[in-house]
Motif scaffolding. Structure first.
Motif, PDB file in Angstrom:
ATOM      1  N   GLU A 259       4.323  41.793 -33.808  1.00 45.07           N
ATOM      2  CA  GLU A 259       4.876  41.278 -32.561  1.00 45.07           C
ATOM      3  C   GLU A 259       6.396  41.390 -32.622  1.00 45.07           C
ATOM      4  OE1 GLU A 259       2.492  37.906 -30.367  1.00 45.07           O
ATOM      5  OE2 GLU A 259       2.825  37.309 -32.423  1.00 45.07           O
ATOM      6  N   PRO A 260       7.033  41.765 -31.536  1.00 39.25           N
ATOM      7  CA  PRO A 260       8.496  41.918 -31.551  1.00 39.25           C
ATOM      8  C   PRO A 260       9.200  40.614 -31.937  1.00 39.25           C
ATOM      9  CG  PRO A 260       7.549  42.878 -29.562  1.00 39.25           C
ATOM     10  CD  PRO A 260       6.448  42.116 -30.242  1.00 39.25           C
ATOM     11  N   GLU A 261      10.133  40.736 -32.880  1.00 40.05           N
ATOM     12  CA  GLU A 261      10.991  39.628 -33.308  1.00 40.05           C
ATOM     13  C   GLU A 261      10.207  38.447 -33.862  1.00 40.05           C
ATOM     14  OE1 GLU A 261      13.414  38.584 -30.010  1.00 40.05           O
ATOM     15  OE2 GLU A 261      14.400  40.544 -29.881  1.00 40.05           O
ATOM     16  N   ARG A 262       9.010  38.709 -34.415  1.00 36.34           N
ATOM     17  CA  ARG A 262       8.223  37.649 -35.050  1.00 36.34           C
ATOM     18  C   ARG A 262       7.661  38.175 -36.359  1.00 36.34           C
ATOM     19  NH1 ARG A 262       3.873  34.693 -31.779  1.00 36.34           N
ATOM     20  NH2 ARG A 262       4.634  32.886 -32.901  1.00 36.34           N
ATOM     21  N   SER A 263       7.563  37.291 -37.339  1.00 37.05           N
ATOM     22  CA  SER A 263       7.015  37.699 -38.631  1.00 37.05           C
ATOM     23  C   SER A 263       5.499  37.820 -38.543  1.00 37.05           C
ATOM     24  CB  SER A 263       7.388  36.674 -39.707  1.00 37.05           C
ATOM     25  OG  SER A 263       6.775  35.425 -39.445  1.00 37.05           O
ATOM     26  N   ALA A 264       4.919  38.533 -39.503  1.00 31.72           N
ATOM     27  CA  ALA A 264       3.470  38.759 -39.496  1.00 31.72           C
ATOM     28  C   ALA A 264       2.688  37.486 -39.730  1.00 31.72           C
ATOM     29  CB  ALA A 264       3.099  39.799 -40.553  1.00 31.72           C
ATOM     30  N   THR A 265       3.327  36.476 -40.327  1.00 27.71           N
ATOM     31  CA  THR A 265       2.641  35.216 -40.620  1.00 27.71           C
ATOM     32  C   THR A 265       2.781  34.187 -39.506  1.00 27.71           C
ATOM     33  OG1 THR A 265       4.606  34.425 -41.811  1.00 27.71           O
ATOM     34  CG2 THR A 265       2.905  35.547 -43.112  1.00 27.71           C
ATOM     35  N   SER A 266       3.439  34.554 -38.403  1.00 30.59           N
ATOM     36  CA  SER A 266       3.633  33.612 -37.301  1.00 30.59           C
ATOM     37  C   SER A 266       2.298  33.272 -36.646  1.00 30.59           C
ATOM     38  CB  SER A 266       4.588  34.186 -36.254  1.00 30.59           C
ATOM     39  OG  SER A 266       5.848  34.461 -36.824  1.00 30.59           O
ATOM     40  N   LYS A 267       2.201  32.053 -36.158  1.00 25.62           N
ATOM     41  CA  LYS A 267       0.997  31.609 -35.465  1.00 25.62           C
ATOM     42  C   LYS A 267       1.107  31.909 -33.973  1.00 25.62           C
ATOM     43  CE  LYS A 267      -0.816  27.804 -38.280  1.00 25.62           C
ATOM     44  NZ  LYS A 267      -1.138  26.358 -38.287  1.00 25.62           N
ATOM     45  N   SER A 268       0.093  32.573 -33.465  1.00 29.18           N
ATOM     46  CA  SER A 268      -0.054  32.731 -32.026  1.00 29.18           C
ATOM     47  C   SER A 268      -1.257  31.911 -31.588  1.00 29.18           C
ATOM     48  CB  SER A 268      -0.234  34.210 -31.666  1.00 29.18           C
ATOM     49  OG  SER A 268       0.886  34.960 -32.080  1.00 29.18           O
ATOM     50  N   TYR A 269      -1.526  31.893 -30.287  1.00 31.42           N
ATOM     51  CA  TYR A 269      -2.584  31.012 -29.789  1.00 31.42           C
ATOM     52  C   TYR A 269      -3.472  31.719 -28.773  1.00 31.42           C
ATOM     53  CZ  TYR A 269      -0.486  27.047 -32.119  1.00 31.42           C
ATOM     54  OH  TYR A 269      -0.014  26.194 -33.081  1.00 31.42           O
ATOM     55  N   MET A 270      -4.757  31.405 -28.869  1.00 33.40           N
ATOM     56  CA  MET A 270      -5.729  31.845 -27.880  1.00 33.40           C
ATOM     57  C   MET A 270      -6.151  30.604 -27.101  1.00 33.40           C
ATOM     58  SD  MET A 270      -7.186  34.611 -26.791  1.00 33.40           S
ATOM     59  CE  MET A 270      -7.381  35.837 -28.076  1.00 33.40           C
ATOM     60  N   TRP A 271      -5.813  30.592 -25.813  1.00 35.74           N
ATOM     61  CA  TRP A 271      -6.152  29.480 -24.941  1.00 35.74           C
ATOM     62  C   TRP A 271      -7.492  29.752 -24.276  1.00 35.74           C
ATOM     63  CZ3 TRP A 271      -2.572  25.359 -23.849  1.00 35.74           C
ATOM     64  CH2 TRP A 271      -1.337  25.488 -24.482  1.00 35.74           C
ATOM     65  N   LEU A 272      -8.229  28.697 -23.995  1.00 34.19           N
ATOM     66  CA  LEU A 272      -9.521  28.831 -23.322  1.00 34.19           C
ATOM     67  C   LEU A 272      -9.571  27.916 -22.110  1.00 34.19           C
ATOM     68  CD1 LEU A 272     -13.045  29.248 -24.504  1.00 34.19           C
ATOM     69  CD2 LEU A 272     -12.579  27.094 -23.367  1.00 34.19           C
ATOM     70  N   PHE A 273     -10.054  28.451 -21.015  1.00 32.31           N
ATOM     71  CA  PHE A 273     -10.273  27.683 -19.791  1.00 32.31           C
ATOM     72  C   PHE A 273     -11.664  28.040 -19.275  1.00 32.31           C
ATOM     73  CE2 PHE A 273      -5.820  28.651 -20.286  1.00 32.31           C
ATOM     74  CZ  PHE A 273      -5.205  27.409 -20.120  1.00 32.31           C
ATOM     75  N   ARG A 274     -12.434  27.036 -18.905  1.00 27.87           N
ATOM     76  CA  ARG A 274     -13.795  27.303 -18.452  1.00 27.87           C
ATOM     77  C   ARG A 274     -14.240  26.305 -17.388  1.00 27.87           C
ATOM     78  NH1 ARG A 274     -18.837  27.018 -21.261  1.00 27.87           N
ATOM     79  NH2 ARG A 274     -19.381  26.579 -19.108  1.00 27.87           N
ATOM     80  N   SER A 275     -15.333  26.651 -16.712  1.00 29.94           N
ATOM     81  CA  SER A 275     -15.878  25.790 -15.664  1.00 29.94           C
ATOM     82  C   SER A 275     -16.654  24.636 -16.276  1.00 29.94           C
ATOM     83  CB  SER A 275     -16.785  26.608 -14.740  1.00 29.94           C
ATOM     84  OG  SER A 275     -17.830  27.204 -15.487  1.00 29.94           O
ATOM     85  N   GLY A 276     -16.988  23.643 -15.432  1.00 32.68           N
ATOM     86  CA  GLY A 276     -17.725  22.471 -15.883  1.00 32.68           C
ATOM     87  C   GLY A 276     -19.213  22.597 -15.649  1.00 32.68           C
ATOM     88  N   GLN A 277     -19.920  21.472 -15.843  1.00 33.31           N
ATOM     89  CA  GLN A 277     -21.370  21.485 -15.770  1.00 33.31           C
ATOM     90  C   GLN A 277     -21.895  21.681 -14.352  1.00 33.31           C
ATOM     91  OE1 GLN A 277     -22.956  17.695 -16.941  1.00 33.31           O
ATOM     92  NE2 GLN A 277     -21.533  16.512 -15.706  1.00 33.31           N
ATOM     93  N   ALA A 278     -21.101  21.385 -13.339  1.00 29.52           N
ATOM     94  CA  ALA A 278     -21.579  21.455 -11.958  1.00 29.52           C
ATOM     95  C   ALA A 278     -21.406  22.833 -11.337  1.00 29.52           C
ATOM     96  CB  ALA A 278     -20.857  20.414 -11.101  1.00 29.52           C
ATOM     97  N   ASP A 279     -20.747  23.780 -12.018  1.00 34.45           N
ATOM     98  CA  ASP A 279     -20.467  25.094 -11.446  1.00 34.45           C
ATOM     99  C   ASP A 279     -21.093  26.194 -12.294  1.00 34.45           C
ATOM    100  OD1 ASP A 279     -18.558  24.138  -9.325  1.00 34.45           O
ATOM    101  OD2 ASP A 279     -17.439  23.481 -11.090  1.00 34.45           O
ATOM    102  N   VAL A 280     -21.069  27.422 -11.753  1.00 32.22           N
ATOM    103  CA  VAL A 280     -21.583  28.556 -12.517  1.00 32.22           C
ATOM    104  C   VAL A 280     -20.723  28.731 -13.771  1.00 32.22           C
ATOM    105  CG1 VAL A 280     -22.536  29.736 -10.521  1.00 32.22           C
ATOM    106  CG2 VAL A 280     -20.159  30.164 -11.174  1.00 32.22           C
ATOM    107  N   PRO A 281     -21.333  29.125 -14.883  1.00 30.69           N
ATOM    108  CA  PRO A 281     -20.553  29.253 -16.128  1.00 30.69           C
ATOM    109  C   PRO A 281     -19.507  30.360 -16.038  1.00 30.69           C
ATOM    110  CG  PRO A 281     -22.918  29.138 -16.587  1.00 30.69           C
ATOM    111  CD  PRO A 281     -22.766  29.332 -15.114  1.00 30.69           C
ATOM    112  N   MET A 282     -18.264  29.981 -16.285  1.00 35.34           N
ATOM    113  CA  MET A 282     -17.149  30.939 -16.389  1.00 35.34           C
ATOM    114  C   MET A 282     -16.344  30.559 -17.624  1.00 35.34           C
ATOM    115  SD  MET A 282     -15.561  31.278 -12.568  1.00 35.34           S
ATOM    116  CE  MET A 282     -16.450  30.524 -11.215  1.00 35.34           C
TER     117      MET A 282
END
Length: 525
Positions: A259-282
């Motif tokens: 990644e530009p200007e970041r070391s190989a050991t830097s932590k990145s993040y994967m965010w998750l967003f999803r629907s609830g029980q009352a809606d179609v699964p997304m």
């Protein structure tokens, strides 16, 4: 003598001050040692103990102490209890196999053998003996040649100046100029993002089929498929997700090497967003370099409603969003407080069990309301859960002055008090859930896959991975076979108007117009 008495008074005061100072230091050191002992016991529990948070149902009896300790006189029962073993119900095997394709192999006697051994008369087919077994057909690799024929007119060639040329129609390829077919790319994606097989193992696996495809080529195929075609489905899913009014969110770490200007050991993040029980699964993943508040703010731009989260402060301040806390996290704090205590800490153990019992009672109410309608769940929560919450809050306020803030129990109490506004938000709507386990279950496939492929090489690859994970996880939750669904997308998208939202909507994982072969047989709709 008077001089001696006057000189001894400062000495006594000095030693008293020193004694008080040492007592304070002793208390501080004892608290620190206690904290380290708690952390050690928690570490041992996480390493060697059970990961289940289930608790003894008897702990709920703390709310029914009078009934539990009373010993009313009960007459001896005159009814004898008889136990028996029930036979396994027939037909279960047939139900499991009914949606699978069937290949029938018939075994007949030859004409010479169809003679009665007793009288020499002809035999007839009177019945059959059927044996069923599962046959697994392994993957195969073959070359498919698309030959498009070009036609011309013999008469015009001989007599006219111009000859009309007619070319047969052929489906547009998803990956022009490449050996990659829809099924090949779908297979590579499924193997990595569903089965957790890294590309270097896929490369060796293909070699055993007699095909040499470098892992870098496989990576290019998947990135091209994600950025060219799957992004269209991802964006449509994102737009429809923002139209809902109850979502779940979570995040986890990811290592990206280049990644530009970041070391190989830097932590990145994967965010998750999803629907609830009352809606179609997304289920949608979103890769970002940091855990900053700006990322959920950007992804949820335009969303208005409830958002189930854990205790992370990065979700604070989202416009038009009401945060809903996670009681599973609160219960986990009290479970850890119990696990961190030594066997000799009887009083503190009782207090931790009391806090855990409040949480368990809320979950017990939710289990009874599992099949209720949103309106009925809302009313029952006000009737049954709200009194428990009021009693729990009073208990938290009572216990706060009597526990060490840095102890495991002190942290559990502090967490509940700091998160109280979020924790009681589930009472506002019957569609809301008491915990954020739905998001944690959805992010788990990524966490398990990360243990196999360990990291992403580039930020572009991480973004492609986020899109592929979003498609396959949403497909799984909608009863689709990820391989067949991805193959279908790569076949259809190149041959349609991708700017037409109505056509794109027909390809979404919850669309009713998807072909039957995209569904898992036993979950077909």
């Amino acid at each position: 003598m008077a001089h001696t008495a006057q000189s001894s008074n400062p000495s006594i005061a000095y030693y008293r001050a020193q004694n008080e100072k040492l007592e304070l230091e002793k208390e501080a050191l004892e608290a620190k040692v206690q904290w380290y002992e708690e952390q050690f016991r928690l570490s041992q529990q996480r390493r060697f103990g059970s990961s289940s948070e289930k608790t003894d149902e008897d702990q709920l009896s703390l709310f029914n102490e009078v009934e539990g300790t009373s010993t009313p006189t009960v007459e001896e029962s005159t009814v004898e209890t008889v136990t028996y073993k029930r036979k396994k119900q027939r037909g279960q095997r047939e139900q499991k196999l009914e949606n699978l394709p069937t290949e029938t192999m018939d075994y007949h006697l030859s004409d010479e053998e169809q003679v009665c051994s007793c009288c020499g008369g002809a035999l007839h087919d009177m019945s059959t003996d059927v044996r069923k077994e599962l046959k697994v057909i392994p993957a195969q690799v073959k070359v498919v040649e698309h030959v498009r024929h070009v036609y011309g007119c013999r008469h015009c060639e001989r007599h006219d100046i111009e000859t009309p040329i007619v070319t047969a129609k052929m489906p547009e390829p998803a990956f022009p100029g490449s050996l990659a077919s829809p099924s090949a790319v779908a297979h590579a994606m499924t193997q990595k993002y569903v089965e957790g097989m890294p590309l270097y193992r896929q490369e060796k696996h293909l070699e055993r089929f007699g095909v040499s495809i470098p892992r870098q080529t496989l990576a290019n195929w998947m990135m091209s498929g994600a950025n060219t075609w799957l992004e269209l489905i991802y964006n449509e899913m994102h737009a429809q997700l923002l139209e809902l009014d109850a979502l779940h969110a979570d995040e986890t770490t990811l290592q990206v090497l280049s990644e530009p200007e970041r070391s190989a050991t830097s932590k990145s993040y994967m965010w998750l967003f999803r629907s609830g029980q009352a809606d179609v699964p997304m289920v949608l993943y979103d890769y970002q370099q940091t855990r900053a508040n700006k990322h959920p703010r950007r992804f949820l731009d335009g969303f208005q409603g409830y958002l189930h989260v854990d205790g992370y402060a990065g979700y604070n301040g989202l416009p038009h969003v009401r945060l809903v806390g996670c009681w599973a996290h609160a219960r986990r704090k009290f479970t850890e407080a119990l696990q961190a205590l030594p066997e000799s800490a009887a009083t503190t153990s009782v207090k931790a069990k009391e806090g855990l019992a409040f949480c368990n009672q809320l979950f017990d109410i939710e289990r009874h309301l599992k099949d209720a309608s949103p309106q009925e769940r809302y009313e029952k929560r006000l009737e049954r859960s709200q009194p428990v919450l009021e009693a729990f809050l009073a208990w938290l306020q009572e216990q706060t002055p009597h526990v060490l803030p840095k102890s495991a129990l002190g942290k559990a109490i502090k967490y509940c008090r700091n998160q109280w506004e979020r924790l009681e938000a589930f009472l506002e709507d019957g569609r809301l859930e008491i915990d954020n386990n739905r998001a944690e279950r959805s992010i788990k496939p990524f966490v398990m896959g990360r243990k196999n492929w360990l990291f992403s090489n580039t930020a572009k690859g991480a973004k492609s991975s986020a899109m592929i994970y979003s498609i396959v996880e949403t497909a799984k939750e909608n009863g689709l076979n990820p391989f067949h669904y991805l193959s279908y997308l790569f076949e259809e998208l190149p041959n349609m108007d991708t700017t037409d939202q109505a056509q794109l909507a027909q390809l979404l994982p919850w669309s009713k117009t998807l072909p039957q072969e995209c569904f898992v047989p036993n979950q077909s709709k």
